[in-house]
Each structure stands twice: as C-alpha cells, then as structure tokens.
Design a protein around this motif. Structure first.
Motif, PDB file in Angstrom:
ATOM      1  N   TRP A 118      -4.195   7.085  -3.087  1.00  0.00           N
ATOM      2  CA  TRP A 118      -3.751   6.085  -2.114  1.00  0.00           C
ATOM      3  C   TRP A 118      -4.146   4.717  -2.642  1.00  0.00           C
ATOM      4  CZ3 TRP A 118      -0.670   5.369   1.915  1.00  0.00           C
ATOM      5  CH2 TRP A 118      -0.816   4.201   2.678  1.00  0.00           C
ATOM      6  N   CYS A 119      -3.195   3.828  -2.819  1.00  0.00           N
ATOM      7  CA  CYS A 119      -3.429   2.548  -3.483  1.00  0.00           C
ATOM      8  C   CYS A 119      -3.121   1.381  -2.553  1.00  0.00           C
ATOM      9  CB  CYS A 119      -2.577   2.431  -4.736  1.00  0.00           C
ATOM     10  SG  CYS A 119      -2.837   3.786  -5.917  1.00  0.00           S
ATOM     11  N   VAL A 120      -3.934   0.333  -2.681  1.00  0.00           N
ATOM     12  CA  VAL A 120      -3.753  -0.904  -1.916  1.00  0.00           C
ATOM     13  C   VAL A 120      -3.859  -2.070  -2.889  1.00  0.00           C
ATOM     14  CG1 VAL A 120      -4.640  -2.389  -0.085  1.00  0.00           C
ATOM     15  CG2 VAL A 120      -4.706   0.096   0.198  1.00  0.00           C
ATOM     16  N   LEU A 121      -2.874  -2.937  -2.879  1.00  0.00           N
ATOM     17  CA  LEU A 121      -2.867  -4.126  -3.734  1.00  0.00           C
ATOM     18  C   LEU A 121      -3.247  -5.333  -2.898  1.00  0.00           C
ATOM     19  CD1 LEU A 121      -2.240  -5.503  -6.455  1.00  0.00           C
ATOM     20  CD2 LEU A 121       0.145  -5.697  -5.705  1.00  0.00           C
ATOM     21  N   ASN A 122      -4.414  -5.895  -3.167  1.00  0.00           N
ATOM     22  CA  ASN A 122      -4.850  -7.139  -2.517  1.00  0.00           C
ATOM     23  C   ASN A 122      -5.949  -7.775  -3.360  1.00  0.00           C
ATOM     24  OD1 ASN A 122      -7.039  -5.541  -2.046  1.00  0.00           O
ATOM     25  ND2 ASN A 122      -7.045  -5.735   0.171  1.00  0.00           N
ATOM     26  N   ARG A 170       9.813  -1.043  -5.047  1.00  0.00           N
ATOM     27  CA  ARG A 170       8.957  -1.817  -4.138  1.00  0.00           C
ATOM     28  C   ARG A 170       7.633  -2.174  -4.818  1.00  0.00           C
ATOM     29  NH1 ARG A 170       5.689  -1.060   0.717  1.00  0.00           N
ATOM     30  NH2 ARG A 170       5.323   1.094   0.121  1.00  0.00           N
ATOM     31  N   TRP A 171       7.032  -1.204  -5.516  1.00  0.00           N
ATOM     32  CA  TRP A 171       5.766  -1.458  -6.186  1.00  0.00           C
ATOM     33  C   TRP A 171       5.934  -2.418  -7.361  1.00  0.00           C
ATOM     34  CZ3 TRP A 171       0.776  -0.707  -5.163  1.00  0.00           C
ATOM     35  CH2 TRP A 171       0.434   0.169  -4.140  1.00  0.00           C
ATOM     36  N   ILE A 172       6.989  -2.237  -8.124  1.00  0.00           N
ATOM     37  CA  ILE A 172       7.218  -3.129  -9.265  1.00  0.00           C
ATOM     38  C   ILE A 172       7.435  -4.560  -8.789  1.00  0.00           C
ATOM     39  CG2 ILE A 172       8.860  -3.683 -11.089  1.00  0.00           C
ATOM     40  CD1 ILE A 172       9.166  -0.737 -11.634  1.00  0.00           C
ATOM     41  N   SER A 173       8.202  -4.735  -7.724  1.00  0.00           N
ATOM     42  CA  SER A 173       8.437  -6.070  -7.179  1.00  0.00           C
ATOM     43  C   SER A 173       7.134  -6.711  -6.704  1.00  0.00           C
ATOM     44  CB  SER A 173       9.442  -5.985  -6.026  1.00  0.00           C
ATOM     45  OG  SER A 173       9.630  -7.243  -5.424  1.00  0.00           O
ATOM     46  N   ALA A 174       6.282  -5.913  -6.021  1.00  0.00           N
ATOM     47  CA  ALA A 174       5.012  -6.453  -5.523  1.00  0.00           C
ATOM     48  C   ALA A 174       4.075  -6.807  -6.674  1.00  0.00           C
ATOM     49  CB  ALA A 174       4.351  -5.439  -4.600  1.00  0.00           C
ATOM     50  N   SER A 207       0.849  -1.196   0.000  1.00  0.00           N
ATOM     51  CA  SER A 207       0.000   0.000   0.000  1.00  0.00           C
ATOM     52  C   SER A 207       0.881   1.241   0.000  1.00  0.00           C
ATOM     53  CB  SER A 207      -0.936   0.007   1.207  1.00  0.00           C
ATOM     54  OG  SER A 207      -0.190   0.006   2.418  1.00  0.00           O
ATOM     55  N   GLY A 208       0.348   2.339  -0.503  1.00  0.00           N
ATOM     56  CA  GLY A 208       1.095   3.595  -0.557  1.00  0.00           C
ATOM     57  C   GLY A 208       0.512   4.525  -1.602  1.00  0.00           C
ATOM     58  N   TRP A 215      -7.935   5.158  -3.749  1.00  0.00           N
ATOM     59  CA  TRP A 215      -8.762   6.162  -3.088  1.00  0.00           C
ATOM     60  C   TRP A 215      -8.069   7.527  -3.163  1.00  0.00           C
ATOM     61  CZ3 TRP A 215      -8.139   1.260  -1.245  1.00  0.00           C
ATOM     62  CH2 TRP A 215      -9.280   0.495  -0.987  1.00  0.00           C
ATOM     63  N   THR A 216      -8.851   8.570  -2.986  1.00  0.00           N
ATOM     64  CA  THR A 216      -8.268   9.914  -2.996  1.00  0.00           C
ATOM     65  C   THR A 216      -7.424  10.145  -1.756  1.00  0.00           C
ATOM     66  OG1 THR A 216     -10.184  10.727  -4.241  1.00  0.00           O
ATOM     67  CG2 THR A 216      -8.790  12.377  -3.148  1.00  0.00           C
ATOM     68  N   ASN A 217      -7.926   9.699  -0.590  1.00  0.00           N
ATOM     69  CA  ASN A 217      -7.219   9.880   0.675  1.00  0.00           C
ATOM     70  C   ASN A 217      -7.000   8.533   1.345  1.00  0.00           C
ATOM     71  OD1 ASN A 217      -7.303  12.808   0.512  1.00  0.00           O
ATOM     72  ND2 ASN A 217      -9.483  12.648   1.044  1.00  0.00           N
ATOM     73  N   GLN A 218      -5.969   8.456   2.149  1.00  0.00           N
ATOM     74  CA  GLN A 218      -5.680   7.219   2.871  1.00  0.00           C
ATOM     75  C   GLN A 218      -6.779   6.891   3.866  1.00  0.00           C
ATOM     76  OE1 GLN A 218      -1.922   7.278   4.907  1.00  0.00           O
ATOM     77  NE2 GLN A 218      -2.192   5.247   5.811  1.00  0.00           N
ATOM     78  N   SER A 219      -7.406   7.913   4.456  1.00  0.00           N
ATOM     79  CA  SER A 219      -8.454   7.697   5.454  1.00  0.00           C
ATOM     80  C   SER A 219      -9.706   7.058   4.852  1.00  0.00           C
ATOM     81  CB  SER A 219      -8.821   9.024   6.121  1.00  0.00           C
ATOM     82  OG  SER A 219      -9.239   9.972   5.154  1.00  0.00           O
ATOM     83  N   ASP A 220      -9.866   7.146   3.523  1.00  0.00           N
ATOM     84  CA  ASP A 220     -11.045   6.554   2.881  1.00  0.00           C
ATOM     85  C   ASP A 220     -10.884   5.056   2.632  1.00  0.00           C
ATOM     86  OD1 ASP A 220     -12.076   9.096   2.807  1.00  0.00           O
ATOM     87  OD2 ASP A 220     -11.396   9.509   0.768  1.00  0.00           O
ATOM     88  N   SER A 221      -9.652   4.541   2.763  1.00  0.00           N
ATOM     89  CA  SER A 221      -9.388   3.130   2.493  1.00  0.00           C
ATOM     90  C   SER A 221     -10.156   2.238   3.461  1.00  0.00           C
ATOM     91  CB  SER A 221      -7.886   2.852   2.610  1.00  0.00           C
ATOM     92  OG  SER A 221      -7.611   1.481   2.495  1.00  0.00           O
ATOM     93  N   GLY A 222     -10.900   1.310   2.919  1.00  0.00           N
ATOM     94  CA  GLY A 222     -11.661   0.368   3.740  1.00  0.00           C
ATOM     95  C   GLY A 222     -12.978   0.917   4.241  1.00  0.00           C
ATOM     96  N   ILE A 223     -13.247   2.211   4.021  1.00  0.00           N
ATOM     97  CA  ILE A 223     -14.497   2.832   4.487  1.00  0.00           C
ATOM     98  C   ILE A 223     -15.400   3.158   3.306  1.00  0.00           C
ATOM     99  CG2 ILE A 223     -15.497   4.773   5.741  1.00  0.00           C
ATOM    100  CD1 ILE A 223     -12.924   4.956   7.351  1.00  0.00           C
TER     101      ILE A 223
END
Length: 459
Positions: free
Chosen positions: A327-331, A400-404, A312-313, A338-346
């Motif tokens: 703000w991006c999360v890979l799963n 880090r992102w390319i490796s993931a 994530s990052g 998301w636009t903001n990190q606080s919106d992740s998961g909400i």
C-alpha cells in the motif's frame, strides 16, 4: 367488434406519433450546438472576465477603504491615531496600484499575443509565511553609548508584497537612539503563491518631530491612473480619480520610503537568514534613521504537495525472485509503502522512496515487462541511482500513478529546497487595535539600582 378496431387504430397512431417525435429529437440532437456557441461565449474568456471582475471588485473595495480612512484622519485627535490611519492609507494606495497594474498586464497580454494553453505540467502553488523580522540600527557611539547627540524619534512600519497580495506590519513607534533593533512581531502568510514569486519589502519611516503634513496622492499613482483610464473603463476610472482627489484634502502624516529588499525562492528555509537591504537616498529627506544595511527574517514555504496526499493505492514491486504488493502513499516528496492499508499513518513505513529532482519514469513495453501495467522508476539518492520496477493493478491505475509521479517531479524541481524538507509555518498574527503606549527608555534606565545601594550601605 367496432370498439376493438377503434382501439387498434388509436394505438397505431400513437406508435407513429412517438416514432416521429423520436426521429425529430434525434435530428435535433445532431444539430445541437454547445452552449458557448449558442450564446457566443468562450468558457476561457468567461473565466478571464470573472477574474477581471474580481480585480475590479478589489479596487472598488480599496476606494471605499480610502474614503473611510480619509474621514478618520480628519477626525484624529492625537498623533498616534493619525499615524495608524496614515499607515492604512498608504497600504490601501499600494494595493490599489498593484490591482491596477495586474489589470493592465492582463489587458496587454490579451491584445499582444493569442492565448495558448500549454499541455506541460505546471508546478503546484504554495503557502508562504514571513516571520522573525529584525532590522538592526547603526547609531553613532555618542548617540547610543554616551546617550547624547541625535534626539529624534521615528515611527517605522514595513510593507510586504507578493503580486497583488500586500500586507503591512505593526507600527513601531518611538524609535530612538536607545533602540538597537526594530523587531515587528507579525507573522504574514501569503496563499496560492507560484515558485517564480518575488517578495518585495518596503520600509517606511516618519520623523515624529515634524509637524503633520498633507497626505497627498503619490505621483506614481497619478501616472498610473492616466495610463489605465482605458483599461478600467470610465466608471471605474472616475471612482478611482475621485477617491484620489478627495484624499488630497485630508490631513495625515507623510511616510518616507527609506529601504527596500527583494526575496525569492532561494531565500526559503527553516531558519532565519540575513538579507541585503537597499537604502534609499534620503539626503533631502527629514528622515535620517541609521539603518545597518541588512535585515533578518524567516521565509517559510509549504507547497501543496508537501501538505496533501498526492495519490495512494496498491502497487507491486519486483524483487529478486517475486513481486511484493504494498500500500503506497505519495506525499512530502516521498513514496511511502506499507504491507497493509490499515498500517498507513500508524506504523512506520516498510520502505521510503525519495522523489528527488533527478527522478524519472520509463514506460515498459510489452516485450520487456514481466508483469502487465509495469513502469520503471529511477531515483537519485545520495548520488546513486536506484531503479524500481513497479506494476499497477490496471492500465488506468498505471496512468494515474505515472501522472502523479511526473507532477511530483515538476513540483520538486520548481520548489527546490521547500520539497526536500518539511518547513513549519506559523499561524498569521491577528490584527490588534493600536493604543498609545508609554515610551520605553534605555535598558540602563530600566535597571533599578536601589537594592544594590541599600546593600552597599549595610556593608
């Protein structure tokens, strides 16, 4: 005056001493060798030794389990107790054989070819669950419908094997002509499974009308013992041999292998599937349970990349005119933004990029990229290629992102459908003590006709 001169001499000698000590330490540091060279140990060999020791510990545990089970069998006072104990003995034998085979395989690899660690990315492990097992029976018409003919009763259980992990199902007793399907209610969970797994099903049966027989050591285990004497060492070999010889004199029932099946990654899914059941030749066997030749079960899998956030990052995406920071999360094989990190998961993601088997990454060089630390992500969505130009905050973040992402490509390609949809896995069934139960009759025997008769008389 003399005191001052004496003080300067002492300080000068201390300075010279400290310089000589520093030089000695510096020279000693140059000659310092790694611990593995000092003690003559290779860390890779040390890890192998630890793994072999773990296998030998498991063999030792099964030996103790076998010794305990043989004592329990000798003390059994009824058929139900003897059946359950004999099932435990057969399961312990199967595990011991699997551990010895794995130990021999490792020894053969060590002697046959040098260990070469590949730099290629390896797919992640997964958790597998087997549930909703159903094995249909195929009785003759006079046996089931007319309720006459074959009067024998059987006890049946299954062994499920993946590598050295072996689990048994509950014992289904009193299987007779009134039963159309055998349905163990177990949920078996296997952990840390590779995508090239092979799941083996073995169905064991015992004719309850036969008298108790001697639970002797299987011939294939005897043969394996002879070939593994040098692999396990003298002490471990003697323990196993002694355990097997002691087991031959214990009473118990002898189960017969009546059917087998094999499952692999192609059989994974969220629903129940039908699979072929290979029937064993039981012509000279006292067991003649009429199996249908197929069985049903649900094989679910959850790769680690589907249950854990891989990375994530913040990333910047190139648009038509400018760059947008997200703000991006890979799963779960998806890059959610998301636009903001606080919106992740909400909140719902602003965009979702599916990471499929056909996805790939292209590095951007300095002459073609419009922003530092950029790379090109190409995804195949519904037979249509979509390209995303992405920029990370720094060079280390880019790597880090390319490796993931590249690891996600490997996982998705290896686990196939298990990475395209999230498959729920049921909780494993806790082992419950088995108690004698009353024999269940036919559905027609269980249907009461008293009320219908009374109503008929009233009319």
């Amino acid at each position: 005056m003399m005191a001052t001169l004496r003080k300067r001499q002492i300080q000068s000698s201390k300075r010279k001493l400290s310089m000589s000590q520093h030089e000695s330490l510096r020279r000693r540091g140059k000659q310092r060798k790694p611990l593995d060279e000092i003690f003559g140990l290779d860390l890779k060999d040390f890890r192998k030794t630890a793994e072999d020791y773990d296998i030998q510990q498991k063999i030792d545990f099964e030996i103790k389990m076998r010794d305990g089970i043989t004592k329990i069998i000798a003390a059994c006072s009824n058929d139900v107790q003897s059946l359950e104990a004999s099932r435990g003995l057969l399961t312990s034998n199967a595990r011991m054989m699997a551990y010895m085979a794995e130990l021999q395989r490792r020894r053969t690899l060590e002697r046959g070819q040098p260990n070469r660690d590949s730099d290629d990315a390896k797919p992640c492990k997964a958790t597998l669950a087997i549930s909703d097992i159903r094995i249909p029976l195929m009785w003759k018409e006079e046996d089931h419908i007319k309720n006459k003919g074959d009067h024998r009763r059987y006890s049946v259980f299954c062994l499920w094997k993946i590598g050295t992990e072996i689990y048994d199902t509950e014992m289904i007793r009193n299987v007779d002509r009134t039963l159309t399907d055998m349905c163990p209610e177990d949920v078996l969970v296997f952990n840390d499974i590779s995508p090239d797994f092979e799941c083996v099903l073995e169905v064991y049966c015992y004719n309850m009308h036969n008298d108790l027989t001697i639970a002797s050591t299987p011939k294939r285990i005897r043969k394996k013992l002879n070939t593994l004497s040098s692999t396990m060492g003298r002490s471990m070999g003697k323990k196993v041999q002694s355990s097997m010889e002691n087991g031959e004199s214990s009473l118990g029932v002898k189960f017969t292998l009546i059917a087998t099946a094999k499952l692999n990654i192609e059989d994974i899914g969220s629903g129940i599937k039908t699979h072929n059941l290979v029937l064993e030749n039981t012509e000279n066997s006292p067991v003649h349970l009429p199996l249908f030749g197929h069985f049903c079960c649900r094989l679910g899998a959850q790769p680690d990349c589907m249950v854990q956030d891989v990375i994530s990052g913040y990333l910047s995406f190139q648009g038509a005119t400018d760059w947008t920071r997200k703000w991006c999360v890979l799963n779960q094989s998806k890059l959610q933004c998301w636009t903001n990190q606080s919106d992740s998961g909400i909140k719902k993601p602003d965009c979702i990029i599916a990471i499929t088997k056909g996805s790939n990454i292209a590095h951007r060089n300095g002459s073609t990229m419009q922003k530092p630390n950029s790379f090109l992500l190409t995804c195949l969505e519904e037979d249509k290629k979509t390209q995303y130009t992405i920029s990370a905050d720094s060079k280390s973040e880019k790597e880090r992102w390319i490796s993931a992402l590249e690891q996600q490509f490997v996982d998705t390609g290896a686990w196939q459908q298990a990475c395209t949809e999230f498959i729920d896995i049921k909780s494993p069934t806790p082992k419950r003590p088995q108690f004698p139960t009353t024999r269940k009759g036919s559905l027609y025997d269980a249907t009461s006709l008293k009320d219908s008769d009374s109503d008929f008389e009233d009319t």
